[in-house]
Design an enzyme around this catalytic site. Structure first.
Site, mmCIF file in Angstrom:
data_model
loop_
_atom_site.group_PDB
_atom_site.id
_atom_site.type_symbol
_atom_site.label_atom_id
_atom_site.label_comp_id
_atom_site.label_asym_id
_atom_site.label_seq_id
_atom_site.Cartn_x
_atom_site.Cartn_y
_atom_site.Cartn_z
ATOM 1 N N PRO A 33 0.844 -1.194 0.000
ATOM 2 C CA PRO A 33 0.000 0.000 0.000
ATOM 3 C C PRO A 33 0.881 1.246 0.000
ATOM 4 O O PRO A 33 1.625 1.475 0.949
ATOM 5 C CB PRO A 33 -0.788 -0.125 1.309
ATOM 6 C CG PRO A 33 0.074 -0.971 2.197
ATOM 7 C CD PRO A 33 0.884 -1.856 1.309
ATOM 8 N N MET A 34 0.816 2.032 -1.066
ATOM 9 C CA MET A 34 1.658 3.220 -1.179
ATOM 10 C C MET A 34 0.781 4.435 -1.473
ATOM 11 O O MET A 34 0.008 4.427 -2.433
ATOM 12 C CB MET A 34 2.699 3.042 -2.290
ATOM 13 C CG MET A 34 3.708 1.948 -2.008
ATOM 14 S SD MET A 34 4.872 1.701 -3.386
ATOM 15 C CE MET A 34 3.838 0.765 -4.534
ATOM 16 N N CYS A 89 3.922 3.572 8.634
ATOM 17 C CA CYS A 89 4.225 4.789 7.880
ATOM 18 C C CYS A 89 5.104 5.721 8.706
ATOM 19 O O CYS A 89 4.734 6.112 9.813
ATOM 20 C CB CYS A 89 2.936 5.507 7.483
ATOM 21 S SG CYS A 89 3.253 7.055 6.589
#
Length: 330
Positions: free
Chosen positions: A18-19, A102
């Site tokens: 997931p970016m 993150c």
């Protein structure tokens, strides 16, 4: 075979990370076409979802051809995480993933993402809140720890598994490293070899070619690999790794024609999903990666990032394909 709840994945699956501003439906579609076994949405703010923020809601869009696909959420408030997981469940992804990795300051300073690595008790409470609020499998992506003096991934893995987390992806860096320095997979191997750990353990960090993927698979014994930055502008990496695993040989390097086709599809799907104007503008960040390594490409790149009409963009791509036909990448 690797299982996450009722999700059956191939032996040693390859996952798309997931970016933010990258892993949207058009990009996921490309990666699925080129061999990704499971994918995740961009990470979504729990508070944004609850406020009905348009950008957060758009990130909930998933399509059947992507499956299995997970939606990733982040936040530092239990009530918000619980409510956002209920919202996520309504669009019926295959799983809910929590981002505790993150490292970006604007996320960390809110006590979310990798910021939660400083408080494992909070991490457990946030995760419990999500698990209680959904019938979907819940997984987690995190890092080794806050810094090299506080690597706590062993405790994190055990405690998350104990409360019902069904798979763990570990980025083999600390928050302090951000995306720099060496990714130390020995910590992931230690978690995987812990006899208490039965959930799948996926490794993430620095995998950018088939040889490295096979080396890490054999050396660290993980259940699968998550690929992030190496797939940007190069979705072929998934099938390249799979082919190398099977044969020990490399697939041919994508031609300029292959790259034009991928960029063309990416642009077309982006315009369909985001609308013409936004699709064109947000696609501009990808062209450098698609055409990386082509000599004397500056003039075409400038045209791609300044042209506003779809038909002209497609014409430029057609010209690139003709001008560089037969180009050999070093």
């Amino acid at each position: 075979m690797v299982k996450i709840g009722n999700i059956e994945l191939p032996e040693f699956p390859l996952l798309l990370a997931p970016m933010e501003d990258v892993s949207d439906p058009p990009f996921r579609r490309l990666c699925k076409t080129h061999g990704a076994d499971m994918m995740y949405s961009e990470f979504i703010s729990s508070e944004g979802l609850i406020r009905d923020a348009i950008k957060s809601r758009m990130k909930l869009d998933i399509f059947d051809y992507e499956r299995p696909v997970g939606i990733q959420i982040f936040g530092g408030d239990e009530e918000a995480m619980a409510l956002s997981s209920k919202i996520v469940s309504t669009v019926k992804p295959d799983l809910v993933d929590i981002n505790f990795g993150c490292p970006v300051k604007k996320v960390v300073c809110k006590g979310a993402g990798a910021g939660v690595l400083k408080d494992v008790d909070l991490m457990v409470r946030l995760t419990k809140a999500v698990i209680r609020s959904t019938d979907l499998p819940v997984t987690v992506k995190t890092r080794l720890g806050w810094d090299e003096n506080s690597i706590n991934i062993d405790e994190v893995a055990e405690r998350l598994q104990d409360i019902g987390v069904q798979a763990l992806t570990i980025h083999a860096r600390t928050r302090a490293q951000m995306y720099k320095g060496h990714a130390d997979w020995s910590h992931i191997a230690r978690v995987k070899n812990n006899p208490r750990i039965t959930m799948p353990i996926f490794g993430n960090g620095d995998i950018d070619n088939p040889e490295k993927a096979l080396k890490y698979k054999n050396e660290y014994g993980i259940d699968g690999i998550m690929i992030g930055r190496a797939a940007i502008g190069y979705p072929w990496i998934f099938n390249e790794i799979k082919h190398y695993f099977k044969t020990g040989e490399h697939l041919p390097v994508p031609t300029v024609g292959d790259r034009v086709e991928a960029a063309r599809n990416h642009l077309m799907w982006s315009m369909e999903w985001k609308g013409e104007r936004l699709g064109i503008v947000e696609m501009r960040r990808h062209y450098t990666n698609y055409f990386k390594g082509i000599h004397s490409f500056k003039e075409y790149k400038q045209k791609l990032v300044t042209t506003d009409e779809p038909e002209n963009l497609f014409a430029i791509m057609n010209e690139i394909e003709k001008v560089y036909a037969g180009y050999e990448f070093v």
